[in-house]
Design a protein around this motif. Structure first.
Motif, PDB file in Angstrom:
ATOM      1  N   CYS A 305       0.824  -1.212   0.000  1.00 32.06           N
ATOM      2  CA  CYS A 305       0.000   0.000   0.000  1.00 32.06           C
ATOM      3  C   CYS A 305       0.859   1.264   0.000  1.00 32.06           C
ATOM      4  CB  CYS A 305      -0.922   0.005   1.223  1.00 32.06           C
ATOM      5  SG  CYS A 305      -2.109   1.355   1.266  1.00 32.06           S
ATOM      6  N   ASN A 306       0.528   2.159  -0.915  1.00 31.54           N
ATOM      7  CA  ASN A 306       1.039   3.539  -0.897  1.00 31.54           C
ATOM      8  C   ASN A 306      -0.178   4.405  -0.619  1.00 31.54           C
ATOM      9  OD1 ASN A 306       2.131   6.056  -1.322  1.00 31.54           O
ATOM     10  ND2 ASN A 306       2.833   5.667  -3.407  1.00 31.54           N
ATOM     11  N   PRO A 307      -0.498   4.647   0.667  1.00 29.82           N
ATOM     12  CA  PRO A 307      -1.814   5.197   1.013  1.00 29.82           C
ATOM     13  C   PRO A 307      -1.957   6.664   0.618  1.00 29.82           C
ATOM     14  CG  PRO A 307      -0.447   5.005   2.964  1.00 29.82           C
ATOM     15  CD  PRO A 307       0.311   4.337   1.854  1.00 29.82           C
ATOM     16  N   PRO A 308      -3.193   7.081   0.292  1.00 36.37           N
ATOM     17  CA  PRO A 308      -3.444   8.495  -0.009  1.00 36.37           C
ATOM     18  C   PRO A 308      -3.475   9.311   1.275  1.00 36.37           C
ATOM     19  CG  PRO A 308      -5.498   7.298  -0.010  1.00 36.37           C
ATOM     20  CD  PRO A 308      -4.416   6.275   0.214  1.00 36.37           C
ATOM     21  N   PHE A 309      -3.210  10.607   1.142  1.00 36.81           N
ATOM     22  CA  PHE A 309      -3.316  11.487   2.305  1.00 36.81           C
ATOM     23  C   PHE A 309      -4.316  12.607   2.051  1.00 36.81           C
ATOM     24  CE2 PHE A 309       0.348  12.648  -0.264  1.00 36.81           C
ATOM     25  CZ  PHE A 309       0.136  13.998  -0.520  1.00 36.81           C
ATOM     26  N   HIS A 310      -5.224  12.396   1.090  1.00 33.92           N
ATOM     27  CA  HIS A 310      -6.281  13.380   0.851  1.00 33.92           C
ATOM     28  C   HIS A 310      -7.475  12.692   0.210  1.00 33.92           C
ATOM     29  CE1 HIS A 310      -5.461  13.327  -3.474  1.00 33.92           C
ATOM     30  NE2 HIS A 310      -4.186  13.343  -3.161  1.00 33.92           N
ATOM     31  N   GLN A 311      -8.660  13.271   0.405  1.00 33.04           N
ATOM     32  CA  GLN A 311      -9.865  12.895  -0.334  1.00 33.04           C
ATOM     33  C   GLN A 311     -10.362  14.168  -1.000  1.00 33.04           C
ATOM     34  OE1 GLN A 311     -13.269  11.488   1.920  1.00 33.04           O
ATOM     35  NE2 GLN A 311     -14.061  10.357   0.166  1.00 33.04           N
ATOM     36  N   GLN A 312     -10.239  14.208  -2.335  1.00 31.98           N
ATOM     37  CA  GLN A 312     -10.487  15.438  -3.093  1.00 31.98           C
ATOM     38  C   GLN A 312      -9.589  16.538  -2.520  1.00 31.98           C
ATOM     39  OE1 GLN A 312     -14.651  15.363  -2.390  1.00 31.98           O
ATOM     40  NE2 GLN A 312     -14.909  13.642  -3.741  1.00 31.98           N
ATOM     41  N   GLN A 313     -10.179  17.672  -2.064  1.00 30.64           N
ATOM     42  CA  GLN A 313      -9.327  18.752  -1.548  1.00 30.64           C
ATOM     43  C   GLN A 313      -9.068  18.662  -0.047  1.00 30.64           C
ATOM     44  OE1 GLN A 313     -11.865  19.455  -3.729  1.00 30.64           O
ATOM     45  NE2 GLN A 313     -10.882  20.418  -5.475  1.00 30.64           N
ATOM     46  N   VAL A 314      -9.625  17.626   0.602  1.00 31.81           N
ATOM     47  CA  VAL A 314      -9.482  17.503   2.053  1.00 31.81           C
ATOM     48  C   VAL A 314      -8.264  16.647   2.371  1.00 31.81           C
ATOM     49  CG1 VAL A 314     -10.578  16.727   4.178  1.00 31.81           C
ATOM     50  CG2 VAL A 314     -11.971  17.734   2.354  1.00 31.81           C
ATOM     51  N   VAL A 315      -7.311  17.226   3.102  1.00 24.34           N
ATOM     52  CA  VAL A 315      -6.082  16.530   3.465  1.00 24.34           C
ATOM     53  C   VAL A 315      -6.226  15.939   4.861  1.00 24.34           C
ATOM     54  CG1 VAL A 315      -3.601  16.786   3.890  1.00 24.34           C
ATOM     55  CG2 VAL A 315      -4.690  18.031   2.002  1.00 24.34           C
ATOM     56  N   GLY A 316      -5.771  14.703   5.045  1.00 27.58           N
ATOM     57  CA  GLY A 316      -5.821  14.058   6.348  1.00 27.58           C
ATOM     58  C   GLY A 316      -5.469  12.592   6.230  1.00 27.58           C
ATOM     59  N   ASP A 317      -5.391  11.906   7.362  1.00 22.01           N
ATOM     60  CA  ASP A 317      -4.983  10.501   7.346  1.00 22.01           C
ATOM     61  C   ASP A 317      -6.149   9.557   7.582  1.00 22.01           C
ATOM     62  OD1 ASP A 317      -5.530  10.818  10.024  1.00 22.01           O
ATOM     63  OD2 ASP A 317      -3.551  10.219  10.736  1.00 22.01           O
ATOM     64  N   PHE A 318      -7.391  10.066   7.498  1.00 25.90           N
ATOM     65  CA  PHE A 318      -8.550   9.217   7.762  1.00 25.90           C
ATOM     66  C   PHE A 318      -8.608   8.041   6.797  1.00 25.90           C
ATOM     67  CE2 PHE A 318     -13.099   8.394   6.647  1.00 25.90           C
ATOM     68  CZ  PHE A 318     -13.386   7.624   7.758  1.00 25.90           C
ATOM     69  N   LEU A 319      -8.410   8.291   5.503  1.00 23.82           N
ATOM     70  CA  LEU A 319      -8.476   7.203   4.527  1.00 23.82           C
ATOM     71  C   LEU A 319      -7.357   6.196   4.758  1.00 23.82           C
ATOM     72  CD1 LEU A 319      -9.451   8.930   1.160  1.00 23.82           C
ATOM     73  CD2 LEU A 319     -10.901   7.591   2.685  1.00 23.82           C
ATOM     74  N   ALA A 320      -6.136   6.685   5.035  1.00 18.41           N
ATOM     75  CA  ALA A 320      -5.009   5.782   5.285  1.00 18.41           C
ATOM     76  C   ALA A 320      -5.279   4.908   6.514  1.00 18.41           C
ATOM     77  CB  ALA A 320      -3.728   6.580   5.473  1.00 18.41           C
ATOM     78  N   TRP A 321      -5.751   5.516   7.593  1.00 15.82           N
ATOM     79  CA  TRP A 321      -6.045   4.768   8.815  1.00 15.82           C
ATOM     80  C   TRP A 321      -7.089   3.688   8.541  1.00 15.82           C
ATOM     81  CZ3 TRP A 321      -4.408   3.300  13.300  1.00 15.82           C
ATOM     82  CH2 TRP A 321      -5.288   2.890  14.296  1.00 15.82           C
TER      83      TRP A 321
END
Length: 374
Positions: A305-321
């Motif tokens: 996994c090379n996890p994303p650190f954004h969803q559209q314009q929102v930056v954060g680690d929620f998706l990675a977590w």
């Protein structure tokens, strides 16, 4: 739950993936501005309307049953949000036809409503595909929050559709109104291609693929340190993008059974084409999905996994977590999650909350490669 109220409907809407105590809304002032404009101009029941990049279904749910609605997006999470929000508001699922952005919408359309995406290459490809799909007198309207609306978006609308008029800003949102005019059939610059030396690959990248014009630096840091196993193993490339990690692993592990999954339909399209070019008819599961949410528990030996650190314009680690949690559930006892991430994101500490053993495999000044064992 926030209520989205427009002249067409009053709705309860959720983002996807849903978080308890979600701090963000599934709609914004640009959605409201678009729908108010549509209402003022007049919408007929017989109109055929195309929505592009309706993130969580706010536009589609508002218009469901009021005309013939087709919604096209590159986000599988957006598709799940649309289905959930239709059901949650008691709306007929068949009132909205959903089309992945890997497919071309078939008109003619009387209205095209566009939420300007973060990736302008995606917007360009979508506008190119509108050629020949507009009804006489069709109206094309794009919307965005002003802070997310680059000048280049208007330039693309003018290049592929026709003259553009920008609205006044309302609640920090703006509309771009394009008047269609006759134009020669455009040539799409997508997909793009680039070559790798190790492994020796030429990779196809459709318009919305992350780092479309070359290998991203995180994956470049990861590739030399991929684990190598000669025994048969069940392996997933989670958030696969164009499939390079899964393909590289498969080339070094002939008996491995690979699953490549991404929430972007264009990423999955790219991964399928790249797998076929590199590995021919070797079987693999390559699909759009909500990460490993559909993967049976204990069914994988290894996740890359090379996890994303954004969803559209929102930056954060929620998706990675969330991806880390999904990986842990899908792995067998003794299975491993291998990731690459920016040093400053602190993934080592986050993984230690889920996995018994977390090791640093490699590092450079910007990235770390980590192995987490279940």
């Amino acid at each position: 739950m926030p209520i989205f109220t427009t002249p067409f409907a009053s709705l309860e809407l959720l983002r996807q993936p849903h978080q308890p105590n979600e701090p963000l809304q599934a709609f914004d002032a640009a959605d409201e501005y678009l729908l108010n404009h549509l209402h003022e101009q007049g919408l007929r029941a017989e109109d055929s309307l195309l929505l592009l990049n309706d993130s969580f279904g706010a536009l589609a749910c508002s218009l469901a049953g009021r005309c013939r609605v087709t919604s096209s997006s590159d986000s599988h999470l957006g598709f799940i949000a649309l289905e959930n929000n239709l059901a949650g508001n008691g709306l007929d699922r068949d009132a909205v036809r959903f089309l992945p952005s890997s497919e071309t919408p078939q008109g003619p359309f009387d209205w095209v409503l566009i939420r300007v995406p973060k990736t302008l290459a995606l917007l360009e490809e979508q506008l190119i595909r509108l050629h020949g799909q507009l009804a006489p007198g069709a109206r094309v309207v794009a919307a965005a929050m002003v802070k997310h609306l680059p000048r280049a978006a208007g330039d693309l609308l003018e290049q592929y559709i026709g003259p553009v008029q920008a609205s006044l800003a309302v609640k920090k949102a703006r509309l771009l109104l394009a008047t269609p005019e006759a134009k020669a059939a455009p040539h799409s610059p997508y997909p793009t291609r680039y070559r790798l030396d190790k492994p020796a690959l030429e990779l196809i990248n459709h318009a919305n693929v992350f780092c479309r014009d070359g290998l991203d630096i995180g994956t470049r840091a990861f590739l030399p340190h991929l684990p190598r196993h000669l025994d048969a193993r069940r392996v997933a490339d989670l958030g696969c993008g164009n499939g390079v990690l899964g393909i590289a692993y498969a080339l070094g592990s002939p008996q491995a059974q690979l699953t490549l999954v991404d929430e972007s339909y264009m990423a999955v399209q790219s991964a399928r084409e790249n797998w076929a070019a590199a590995l021919g008819e070797r079987p693999a599961t390559i699909r759009a999905g909500d990460g490993l949410a559909e993967q049976p528990a204990g069914s994988l030996d290894l996740v890359l996994c090379n996890p994303p650190f954004h969803q559209q314009q929102v930056v954060g680690d929620f998706l990675a977590w969330r991806m880390f949690q999904q990986a842990r559930a899908a792995l067998v006892t003794g299975g491993e999650l291998w990731i690459v991430g920016n040093r400053h994101l602190g993934y080592h500490a986050k993984l230690a909350r889920l996995f018994r053993g977390v090791e640093q495999v490699a590092a450079n000044p910007k990235f770390v490669v980590l192995k987490a064992s279940k």
